[in-house]
Write an enzyme that holds these catalytic residues in place. Structure first.
Site, short mmCIF file in Angstrom:
data_model
loop_
_atom_site.label_atom_id
_atom_site.label_comp_id
_atom_site.label_asym_id
_atom_site.label_seq_id
_atom_site.Cartn_x
_atom_site.Cartn_y
_atom_site.Cartn_z
N ARG A 194 28.64 29.85 64.10
CA ARG A 194 28.18 31.25 64.20
C ARG A 194 27.66 31.46 65.63
NH1 ARG A 194 29.89 35.05 61.86
NH2 ARG A 194 29.47 34.14 59.80
N GLN B 35 39.57 33.25 56.29
CA GLN B 35 39.35 34.29 57.31
C GLN B 35 39.39 33.69 58.71
OE1 GLN B 35 37.56 37.89 57.15
NE2 GLN B 35 35.70 37.36 58.30
N HIS C 153 36.77 34.66 69.93
CA HIS C 153 35.70 35.42 69.27
C HIS C 153 34.35 35.25 69.99
CE1 HIS C 153 33.35 37.12 65.98
NE2 HIS C 153 34.44 37.39 65.31
N ASP D 5 32.52 47.62 64.47
CA ASP D 5 33.59 46.64 64.25
C ASP D 5 34.89 47.35 64.60
OD1 ASP D 5 34.43 44.35 61.49
OD2 ASP D 5 35.17 44.56 63.55
N GLU E 267 35.82 40.53 72.12
CA GLU E 267 36.77 39.48 71.74
C GLU E 267 38.18 39.82 72.20
OE1 GLU E 267 36.37 39.58 67.49
OE2 GLU E 267 34.19 39.81 67.62
O1 TA6 Z 1 35.53 40.04 64.98
C1 TA6 Z 1 34.94 40.89 64.07
C2 TA6 Z 1 35.08 40.30 62.68
O2 TA6 Z 1 36.41 40.32 62.26
C3 TA6 Z 1 34.18 41.09 61.75
O3 TA6 Z 1 34.93 41.88 60.86
C4 TA6 Z 1 33.35 40.01 61.06
O4 TA6 Z 1 34.01 39.57 59.90
C5 TA6 Z 1 33.31 38.95 62.15
O5 TA6 Z 1 34.63 38.93 62.65
C6 TA6 Z 1 32.77 37.62 61.73
O6 TA6 Z 1 33.66 36.97 60.87
P1 TA6 Z 1 33.21 35.52 60.29
O7 TA6 Z 1 34.36 35.05 59.45
O8 TA6 Z 1 32.97 34.64 61.48
O9 TA6 Z 1 31.93 35.75 59.54
#
Ligand code: TA6
Length: 298
Positions: free
Chosen positions: A56, A80, A168, A212, A274
């Site tokens: 994070r 994700q 990111h 976002d 990003e």
């Molecule tokens: O980059 C923005 C994003 O896609 C947000 O929608 C949020 O989900 C963020 O990434 C963080 O994602 P994560 O899977 O690291 O909690």
């Protein structure tokens, strides 16, 4: 240039004092400091650095999918943001401009750290979910002017595959209410807060709540996206072959909902800008190569 390579991370310090630290887990840059030792990236106090989950903060690496893609069969089963940020990368070595033979003075020393991930080293579970033959090399280059990170992805297989890539980056700032992002004027963006809508940016971007957005900068990748604070430039980002820029801040509620986001008011000290290629899918035929990079200067 001083390189240290412990079992889980690689760090480098330039003669002038700038430093970078990369976790082999996810090849995640977790620290980048200027020569005065000021940390330029935001890292949650509760970030997991033991490989138990994606970091994070810092610069998590998103590949082969940005977010989740339920309508994209080949990547719909992946977690994700894909597996890259959750995988153990190998340190492939370093090259520095300040080698014995180079004539560079210490003031323009630089160091490039290379990391690798491929089908040969990817964990079985990820390989089952995404069975393509690939290799990825991620380079982190520290200079006295800033930090560049770039990824080269090669399709080593016999099947084409589609992928998305994004860096990111969690940038550290002092006060989110004083931040403006310029360089995105007149750009179309997908606003993901309160339902997905396509909008057009007019003027600078300011952050006054959960944000976002996926921007397609109108001025093209070589024109900088600038994060300024109180009128002073904090960061300037240029891109190479990364068409989009995501701007994200979780704000109060979303920060409260993330177990690894600490302190809870830390959203006031960070903004994610990003660089990525995430609106479309990049199709790589066998033997094709994708190369995308960002350079952040301050
Ligand atoms: O980059 C923005 C994003 O896609 C947000 O929608 C949020 O989900 C963020 O990434 C963080 O994602 P994560 O899977 O690291 O909690």
């Amino acid at each position: 240039v001083n390189i240290s390579h412990a079992n889980s991370r690689v760090s480098a310090v330039l003669p002038t004092g700038e430093s970078v630290e990369v976790l082999l887990f996810g090849a995640t840059v977790i620290s980048w400091k200027d020569r005065a030792g000021n940390e330029k990236l935001w890292l949650s106090d509760a970030a997991k650095l033991d490989g138990s989950k994606a970091v994070r903060g810092g610069i998590p690496l998103v590949f082969p999918v940005f977010g989740t893609a339920p309508d994209h069969a080949a990547t719909s089963k992946l977690p994700q943001h894909g597996f890259a940020r959750n995988s153990k990368w190998e340190f492939l070595g370093k090259s520095s401009s300040e080698s014995a033979l180079s004539t560079t003075s210490p003031s323009d020393a630089s160091v490039k750290l290379d990391f690798g991930l491929s089908s040969a080293t990817l964990d079985e579970k990820s390989k089952t979910l995404w069975p393509y033959t690939f290799s990825a090399i991620y380079s982190v280059t520290l200079t006295t002017e800033g930090l560049s990170t770039g990824i080269v992805i090669t399709n080593d297989g016999k099947e084409p595959f589609e992928s998305q890539v994004l860096l990111h980056t969690y940038l550290r700032i002092n006060d989110i209410t004083k931040v403006e992002v310029t360089g995105l004027e007149d750009s179309e963006y997908i606003d993901k807060v309160g339902g997905v809508q396509t909008k057009l940016q007019s003027g600078a971007v300011t952050i006054t709540g959960e944000t976002d957005r996926v921007y397609t900068p109108a001025k093209g990748p070589a024109s900088p996206v600038v994060v300024s604070e109180g009128g002073e430039t904090a960061f300037s980002i240029v891109r190479d072959n990364l068409k989009e820029v995501v701007v994200w801040n979780p704000w109060t509620e979303k920060a409260a909902g993330m177990g690894d986001f600490e302190p809870k008011d830390g959203f006031k000290n960070m903004i994610c800008v990003e660089a990525g290629s995430v609106r479309a899918w990049t199709n790589l035929e066998p033997g094709d190569v994708f190369d995308g990079a960002q350079t952040i200067s301050y």
